[in-house]
Motif scaffolding. Sequence first.
Motif, PDB file in Angstrom:
ATOM      1  N   ALA A   1     -16.042  10.476  -5.890  1.00 13.31           N
ATOM      2  CA  ALA A   1     -17.480  10.379  -5.620  1.00 13.31           C
ATOM      3  C   ALA A   1     -17.715  10.042  -4.155  1.00 13.31           C
ATOM      4  O   ALA A   1     -16.877   9.380  -3.562  1.00 13.31           O
TER       5      ALA A   1
ATOM      6  N   HIS B   1     -22.922   6.227  -0.679  1.00 15.58           N
ATOM      7  CA  HIS B   1     -23.953   5.913  -1.675  1.00 15.58           C
ATOM      8  C   HIS B   1     -24.897   4.817  -1.181  1.00 15.58           C
ATOM      9  O   HIS B   1     -26.104   4.891  -1.375  1.00 15.58           O
TER      10      HIS B   1
ATOM     11  N   ASP C   1     -20.494   4.246 -10.102  1.00 18.90           N
ATOM     12  CA  ASP C   1     -19.050   4.425  -9.887  1.00 18.90           C
ATOM     13  C   ASP C   1     -18.267   3.216 -10.393  1.00 18.90           C
ATOM     14  O   ASP C   1     -17.152   3.353 -10.888  1.00 18.90           O
TER      15      ASP C   1
ATOM     16  N   LYS D   1     -17.746   3.582 -14.304  1.00 21.60           N
ATOM     17  CA  LYS D   1     -17.378   4.824 -15.008  1.00 21.60           C
ATOM     18  C   LYS D   1     -15.968   4.828 -15.586  1.00 21.60           C
ATOM     19  O   LYS D   1     -15.662   5.689 -16.405  1.00 21.60           O
TER      20      LYS D   1
ATOM     21  N   HIS E   1     -21.194  12.910 -12.739  1.00 20.76           N
ATOM     22  CA  HIS E   1     -21.157  12.742 -11.284  1.00 20.76           C
ATOM     23  C   HIS E   1     -21.029  14.059 -10.519  1.00 20.76           C
ATOM     24  O   HIS E   1     -20.995  14.056  -9.297  1.00 20.76           O
TER      25      HIS E   1
ATOM     26  N   HIS F   1     -27.637   6.841  -7.816  1.00 21.17           N
ATOM     27  CA  HIS F   1     -26.286   7.331  -7.557  1.00 21.17           C
ATOM     28  C   HIS F   1     -26.206   8.864  -7.595  1.00 21.17           C
ATOM     29  O   HIS F   1     -25.651   9.495  -6.695  1.00 21.17           O
TER      30      HIS F   1
ATOM     31  N   ASP G   1     -24.756  11.858  -5.151  1.00 20.42           N
ATOM     32  CA  ASP G   1     -23.624  12.753  -5.444  1.00 20.42           C
ATOM     33  C   ASP G   1     -24.001  14.237  -5.375  1.00 20.42           C
ATOM     34  O   ASP G   1     -23.197  15.067  -4.957  1.00 20.42           O
TER      35      ASP G   1
ATOM     36  N   HIS H   1     -19.005  17.904  -4.847  1.00 14.39           N
ATOM     37  CA  HIS H   1     -19.439  17.495  -6.188  1.00 14.39           C
ATOM     38  C   HIS H   1     -20.150  18.643  -6.892  1.00 14.39           C
ATOM     39  O   HIS H   1     -20.521  18.532  -8.060  1.00 14.39           O
TER      40      HIS H   1
HETATM   41 ZN   LIG Z   1     -20.401   9.388  -8.253  1.00 16.74          ZN
END
Ligand SMILES: [Zn+2]
Length: 303
Positions: free
Chosen positions: A23, A29, A68, A71, A83, A140, A144, A150
């Motif tokens: 991520a 982030h 994150d 997860k 994500h 988040h 991403d 991603h």
């Molecule tokens: Zn992520």
Amino acid sequence: MCLTISLLASILSSMTLRFEALAWGDDGHEVVGYIAQAFLTSGAASFVSEYLDSSYDGQLGPAATWADSVKYEKAYEWSQPYHFVDAMDSPLSGSCSVEETRDCDSEGCILTAIANYTTRVTDTSLSKTQRDEALKFLTHFLGDVTQPLHCENYEVGGNDISVTFNGASDNLHSVWDTGMIELNLKANYDDSVADYADALVQRIQSGDLQSQASGWIACVNPTEKLDSRATISPLECPIEWARDANAYDCSYVFQYTKGSDLATTSYYTGAIPIIDVQLAKGGYRLAAWLNTLFDGSSGLPSK
Ligand SMILES: [Zn+2]
Ligand SMILES: *[C@@H]1O[C@H](CO)[C@@H](O)[C@H](O)[C@H]1NC(C)=O
């Protein structure tokens, strides 16, 4: 004893590397969260201060990494596919695309996740904790979805492409999530995420990014349906954002000289402006999204 500890340390650190490789790293982030915070209008700002878990002190920046951090916990393993979206396109042959019905399977992906948490964040029948989680997930995932890798299936979004970065072996995905951002933070922002976010906010408000920012929020309607045939995710904007990020997979991301150190070549200097803009987009869109949900309009200059 020593051996055991150092072995444990090396296992832990390799686990951390592995996790980080999945991520925008924490820094990216946080930047997205801090930028969003700067552009919230009153209703959205009140919602954030009232509903965001109090440990974050009302700040989306530190809250942006929560998704994150959970997860790999058993209780949140189901959120792992949220994500990213595995675009089954051919970036090496110059063909980039994201198609919801092709790329987002029944497990869900970032497109369905954004739709789900957009509905949930405003659902007054949910508990405060559930709406706090929805806010943290949105904070988040709107980050991403701006990371080109991603929105790419090729070589597991670049995770399976070994590269050299700053003298060490790494993989292409992690270089985009973390490596290049960390180097840029150290070189230009005194290693401060807040300074980097402030600089991007300034550039959006009155600098070189000002003229493009309205284009980033061209799609900002949180209820606009994608099209009536799309059965998976109902929303138009997340797929547009994913396509916007995915386009960089054709124009830039895989175009490096094999065997070169990506940190010391023009690949790095060319990637930084892309990363700046993608993080800025994530933050600006998140603010526009929350403003639209809680104040009825983005509250930001539009075309
Ligand atoms: Zn992520
Ligand atoms: C929506 O979010 C809830 C709460 O996190 C989750 O339990 C549910 O599986 C999600 N649904 C979809 C379709 O993603």
